[in-house]
Design an enzyme around this catalytic site. Structure first.
Site, PDB file in Angstrom:
ATOM      1  N   GLN A 182      92.655  31.370  29.055  1.00  0.00           N
ATOM      2  CA  GLN A 182      93.288  32.170  27.944  1.00  0.00           C
ATOM      3  C   GLN A 182      93.327  31.448  26.470  1.00  0.00           C
ATOM      4  O   GLN A 182      93.643  31.864  25.518  1.00  0.00           O
ATOM      5  CB  GLN A 182      94.716  32.387  28.074  1.00  0.00           C
ATOM      6  CG  GLN A 182      94.982  33.278  29.354  1.00  0.00           C
ATOM      7  CD  GLN A 182      94.584  34.835  28.896  1.00  0.00           C
ATOM      8  OE1 GLN A 182      94.541  35.340  27.748  1.00  0.00           O
ATOM      9  NE2 GLN A 182      93.774  35.342  29.973  1.00  0.00           N
TER      10      GLN A 182
ATOM     11  N   CYS B 276      99.188  39.864  36.749  1.00  0.00           N
ATOM     12  CA  CYS B 276      98.854  38.708  37.767  1.00  0.00           C
ATOM     13  C   CYS B 276      99.708  37.588  37.647  1.00  0.00           C
ATOM     14  O   CYS B 276      99.110  36.333  37.883  1.00  0.00           O
ATOM     15  CB  CYS B 276      97.228  38.512  37.644  1.00  0.00           C
ATOM     16  SG  CYS B 276      96.452  39.589  38.086  1.00  0.00           S
TER      17      CYS B 276
END
Lengths: 405, 141
Positions: free
Chosen positions: A202, A363
């Site tokens: 990320q 998730c």
């Protein structure tokens, strides 16, 4: 070079398409980024002109493909500040890379050893470690987070002991956007002799890390998060660690010598690269890195910070809208809910208006459990998004609120 | 009313809206009018797997017909449930098992029926049909 978002948008063919009759507003960049023409062209060029298997053949095409693949490895090495090219292991992505390390530690960990994982991990950075702890009888402990979505560093320090063997966490949380203080975490973990794995999936599109300076033991990421293709990623590991870990998968390319009595393994990086890799993907990963560096990571970060603060203040003008993850240190991700409205409903309405956001638990169910919510709507911005697109999102959320209240 | 008549009625009802927004607003209204399932039935075992929002579905036999009640924590999902209940509830098990679902396509809600969609309502229809199969098996005993 000056940052010209309109010019940059020209590089991304997909941004010209319409969805449900509206121009696409793509705000799901944390799930995957869009691809510039240069990356698409690179893959077409590979399959059109020099598709061949690599590393083992003497013919010209194979040599060209091998050279291009190794050039990409070199680009990745330089980009991430890695000392040796053989410390770059190509994988199918972040999840594969994490599993490779977790599997390797199966033969190292023993009962009584402790593994620390942060409370804001993606499932891919929780499940492999749970499986590892089940196999080895080591204990998995969690570094807690607070209401703003930041790790509680005092608790982290309390969890550290001579039993701590591994610490795993993401550089940036996918659900909240929080940038974790990895330098501090790496230093403190090293003081008790623990190894640290950082999941850069990320952060890699927003922050260019120097892995040598960070002194991190393992770093994993995926190309598709940073304008590259899906199905390819990397594991960086310090050479001494990679030499210590056993191979993950057996197969071609990872061997030195095979007889039915005994196989000896190839050296790094091939020991971990069994089978024919995603050659086109690897080469295109290099091109994606070049593309981003040409724009400049500093320029990207400054522009995205601007989008983030604009979007945050505009969205907060909507009554009943709550943002989850309010750390001062965050990337351009906004996870939010409207009071009393299910995120799925909001996502359905904004999709009708051509806006792609993600809804659900991302998730990262432990985070949702922490806030006691079923999920959030997540808008994640990239350097090719514009203020006008933020305005469209805000209008769409207002309309969803009107319809759903 | 036969299942085919109800389906035709729904197709007519939804054809009044040319705009997706009006259609969704109608769906949301239908969702709001859905009689709530008894709280004691909102259990883990009544939960339909594979939906992004929570969907509880309960079925019982009354006078040889299957009666469905359901609820969801998302309002658009509730609207779709309301449509499905109108079609499938109070029907004979055999009718439910053999029912055609192309009306969903015709009323313009096909996107919610894609098996790959996160909130795949396919699993809901499947569950309704499974209840019908179970009741039919019970009757034959």
């Amino acid at each position: 070079m000056s940052f010209d978002v309109q010019k940059i948008r020209e590089d991304f063919p997909i941004l010209k398409r319409k969805v449900n009759g509206h121009p696409l507003v793509y705000l799901d960049n944390a799930a995957t980024s869009q691809k510039p023409q240069a990356v698409i062209d690179c893959m077409v060029d590979y399959y059109s002109n020099y598709n061949a298997n690599i590393h083992r053949w003497v013919h010209t095409l194979s040599q060209e493909a091998t050279d291009a693949y190794e050039v990409a490895r070199k680009k990745i090495q330089n980009h991430f500040g890695i000392i040796h090219p053989e410390e770059v292991i190509f994988t199918s992505g972040t999840t594969h890379a994490i599993n490779l390390v977790a599997n390797g530690f199966s033969s190292i960990l023993k009962k009584g050893d402790e593994v620390l994982v942060s409370a804001m991990e993606h499932h891919s950075n929780i499940v492999p470690w749970q499986m590892l702890c089940e196999r080895t009888d080591a204990t998995l402990k969690v570094i807690p987070m607070n209401e703003t979505g930041e790790l509680v560093m005092e608790d982290f320090e309390k969890l550290l002991s001579e039993n701590t063997k591994l610490v795993f966490l993401n550089h940036v949380s996918n659900a909240l956007g929080t940038i974790n203080p990895i330098e501090e975490i790496i230093n403190k973990a090293h003081k008790v002799g623990a190894a640290v794995l950082i999941d850069g999936a990320q952060s890699c599109a927003h922050i260019k890390p120097n892995l040598k300076a960070l002194d991190v033991d393992f770093y994993v990421t995926s190309a598709h998060k940073m304008c590259g293709p899906t199905g390819v990623g990397i594991l960086y590991g310090k050479k001494e660690w990679l030499e210590k870990l056993p191979p993950y998968q057996g197969g071609g390319e990872m061997i030195k010598e095979v007889t039915f009595e005994k196989t000896t393994y190839a050296g790094l990086p091939h020991k971990f690269e069994a089978g024919t890799p995603n050659i086109a993907g690897g080469i295109a990963f290099g091109v994606a890195i070049d593309y981003l560096n040409e724009i400049g990571f500093q320029e990207i970060a400054t522009y995205e910070d601007g989008l983030l603060s604009y979007a945050t203040s505009e969205l907060l003008k909507i009554e009943g809208l709550k943002i989850y993850g309010t750390s001062k240190n965050k990337t351009s991700v906004i996870s939010f809910n409207l009071d009393g409205i299910h995120p799925y409903d909001v996502g359905t309405i904004v999709d009708k208006l051509g806006i792609a956001v993600r809804t659900g638990h991302h998730c990262a169910q432990p985070i949702m459990d922490y806030y006691k919510i079923p999920g959030t709507v997540r808008a994640s911005f990239s350097f090719y998004n514009t203020k006008e697109e933020v305005d469209k999102l805000v209008e769409a959320v207002k309309r969803a609120k009107m319809m759903l209240s | 009313m036969t299942i085919t008549t109800i389906q035709e009625e729904l197709i007519d009802e939804f054809s009044l809206f040319d705009d997706w927004m009006d259609k969704y607003e109608h769906l949301i209204e239908l969702g709001k009018s859905l009689p709530l399932i008894d709280a004691s039935l909102k259990t883990e075992e009544k939960l339909i797997k594979g939906c992004q929002s929570k969907v509880w579905l309960h079925a019982e036999m009354t006078d040889g017909k299957v009666v469905f009640t359901a609820d969801s924590d998302a309002i658009i999902t509730k609207g779709i449930i309301a449509v499905l209940i109108r079609v499938f509830s109070n029907q004979l098990p055999e009718t439910i098992i053999n029912a055609d679902t192309s009306f969903i396509d015709e009323i313009g809600l096909k996107e919610h029926l894609s098996p790959t969609r996160a909130n795949g309502l396919v699993s809901m229809i499947k569950q309704m049909k499974l209840y019908a199969v179970a009741f039919q098996a019970q009757q034959k005993k």
